[in-house]
Scaffold this active site. Structure first.
Site, short mmCIF file in Angstrom:
data_model
loop_
_atom_site.label_atom_id
_atom_site.label_comp_id
_atom_site.label_asym_id
_atom_site.label_seq_id
_atom_site.Cartn_x
_atom_site.Cartn_y
_atom_site.Cartn_z
N SER A 198 -9.58 1.33 3.13
CA SER A 198 -8.73 2.15 2.28
C SER A 198 -7.69 1.36 1.49
O SER A 198 -7.08 1.91 0.57
CB SER A 198 -8.02 3.20 3.14
OG SER A 198 -7.14 2.58 4.09
N SER B 273 -10.12 -1.21 6.97
CA SER B 273 -9.38 -0.93 5.74
C SER B 273 -8.65 -2.13 5.13
O SER B 273 -8.16 -2.05 4.01
CB SER B 273 -8.37 0.20 5.98
OG SER B 273 -9.04 1.43 6.07
N LYS C 241 0.83 -1.20 0.00
CA LYS C 241 0.00 0.00 0.00
C LYS C 241 0.87 1.26 0.00
O LYS C 241 1.91 1.30 0.68
CB LYS C 241 -0.91 -0.05 1.23
CG LYS C 241 -1.99 1.00 1.30
CD LYS C 241 -2.86 0.73 2.53
CE LYS C 241 -3.99 1.73 2.71
NZ LYS C 241 -4.82 1.39 3.89
#
Length: 534
Positions: free
Chosen positions: A199, A223, A118
């Protein structure tokens, strides 16, 4: 003349058949990457490493094929937009791994495994760390985060960084998960106009679409598990402190954690063990002493459900009749596998969600300002106040959504504030000793279960996300572990089931989740559909 024509026709057929046969043989024996990338689909870590050991694969061929697949599927084709930055050094890293001797390779638990991380996790290379925000477009960290370092030490190849909900979805009161100022909107690979959740949107999509072997996400509340739910994969949110958060752009010191996302429980377990360990720069990891392992695959059993007492949170459903039906089927299956399912009530009236939000505002301001300070003199902004002003002047950042959360956080005091301390005490008490611990102790339970969430909603840049239900908060706010596994499909959209429990119970949760996964096999690869095609 007729005989000559017939002979010619027969020869043409024979020659064509011979050529076709030869081409099939060449395709069957061709090196990976030469005839396309479909051979990578749904491959597991153990299968790939067996291929390395037998000499069937070279790391450079595998990495090259994954990079080609990203170009083919993420950039072109359905254009999933899950990747922000490719690692320009990926091929050279792969070639170095190929040059190692067999003994050296055998010592690396993730040898040759292509990983996407990420884009809020520091890497010291030619990839910036941006949180998806244009202000950090040219921010290159001075050192690897422990997560990146441990992946490299384990022999993994970080091939790219993934798109995310900007600032890990802690910016505005409305947002579209998977949208960032730098990366734009990530698409759901099952149905392209549906949302990937966030996310860790790009991490979930890249795993689901077979653009990598495994990905690293981060979670504060949902997330990891929500994008795993929406993208039909396995996602593990560990106990806070099992994996270091140093070098990760923060939201919350209390709730943040990175975690592995993969297509199988076994792959997630393999990755988890490579990431654990003490980091003196992250005091939360000191609590993991005696609770962590370097190999979590040892806990995987096909009959992992047998003899387990599992609590089903009754209040966790009700947001979708079809999700409830899948959950009932999951309960029936677990009972058939020898588990005892006990209905339990979630703690009510404690207000832990509101308390958690206040804690996040305080900790976000404190943590983000410290992160900016750590960037040194080259930091594009020095604090949260300057970030807010930057966004007001930027042509992209506020195009769709506001930054009210940033503004609310900027008004908070420091972590000595009585308001912060009271909120922190309230939320931890409600979710730990009066929450998960109390529920599990009173019923002598091994784990709790709940539907992870709803099927993916349509992406909407006008009104933002359309959440209708989810179960991430109790585990997230307590800082306890949770793992989500595919539970089935509603039309063409996947949904998951979450197993969660007490602090440091990852071995038990992996055992149970593996038993469920191996007995159901709900995971299936996406088809990149449009809504009008089914």
């Amino acid at each position: 003349m007729k005989k000559l024509w017939l002979i010619s026709a027969i020869l043409t057929i024979v020659i064509s058949a011979t050529i076709s046969c030869n081409r099939q043989k060449e395709a069957a024996t061709a090196k990976p990457g030469v005839t396309g990338t479909s051979w990578l689909e749904e491959m597991t870590i153990s299968e790939l490493q067996q291929g390395y050991t037998s000499g069937k694969y070279k790391v450079a061929d595998v990495v090259s094929a994954y990079l080609a697949r990203i170009e083919e599927i993420d950039n072109k084709g359905p254009a999933l937009n899950s990747i922000i930055t490719l690692n320009p050094d990926a091929m050279s890293i792969a070639e170095k791994l190929d040059s190692m001797n067999a003994g050296e390779k055998a010592l690396l638990p993730l040898f040759g495994i292509p990983v996407v991380i990420k884009d809020n996790i520091d890497t010291h290379d030619r990839m910036p760390n941006t949180a998806g925000a244009t202000v950090l477009r040219n921010s290159f960290p001075a050192s690897d985060s422990p997560v990146a370092r441990k992946l490299r030490e384990a022999g993994a190849v970080i091939i790219a960084k993934s798109n995310l909900s900007e600032w890990a979805n802690f910016r505005g009161m409305t947002s579209s998960s998977g949208w960032s100022g730098i990366g734009g909107q990530t698409k759901n690979p099952y149905v392209l106009d549906r949302n990937p959740c966030g996310s860790s949107s790009g991490s979930g999509v890249s795993v689901s679409a077979n653009l990598c072997m495994i990905a690293i996400g981060t979670e504060t509340n949902g997330s990891i598990v929500c994008p795993s739910n929406n993208n039909g994969i396995v996602g593990l949110k560990p106990t806070v402190g099992l994996i270091s958060r140093t070098g990760i752009i923060p939201i919350s010191f209390t709730q943040d954690t990175p975690g592995p996302m993969g297509r199988t429980v076994e792959d997630v377990a393999a990755c988890l063990g490579a990431l654990t360990g003490i980091d003196t720069a992250d005091s939360k990891t000191l609590q993991s002493t005696g609770h962590s392992y370097t190999d979590y695959r040892q806990f995987l059993r096909k009959d992992g459900l047998r003899g387990k007492r599992i609590g089903f949170l009754k209040s966790s459903g009700g947001f979708s009749d079809r999700v409830d039906t899948l959950m009932k089927n999951a309960v029936i299956f677990m009972k058939e596998q020898g588990a005892e399912i006990i209905e339990v009530e979630e703690p009510r009236g404690s207000g832990y969600d509101d308390a958690s939000f206040q804690v996040l505002l305080f900790e976000f301001k404190d943590g983000l300002n410290k992160y900016f300070s750590g960037l040194g003199e080259d930091a594009p902004v020095k604090n949260l106040t300057e970030l807010i002003e930057f966004n007001k002047k930027d042509t992209v950042e506020l195009r769709f959504f506001d930054q009210k959360i940033l503004e609310m956080a900027d008004k908070k005091g420091d972590l000595s504030s009585p308001e912060y301390r009271e909120a922190l005490k309230k939320m931890l008490s409600a979710t730990r000793q009066n929450g998960i611990d109390k529920i599990m102790d009173s019923g002598s339970l091994d784990a709790l279960i709940a539907p992870t969430g709803s099927p993916a909603w349509k992406t909407d840049h006008i009104l933002g996300d359309h959440f209708v239900g989810g179960s991430s908060s109790l585990a997230a706010i307590s800082g306890y572990p949770a793992i989500t596994v595919p539970m089935g499909f509603i039309d063409e959209l996947p949904v998951g089931i979450t197993f969660f429990g007490k602090a440091w119970s990852e071995p038990l949760l992996l055992e149970i989740a593996n038993g469920y996964e191996q007995g159901t096999k709900h995971r299936r690869a996406p088809k990149y559909l449009t809504t009008d095609s089914f």
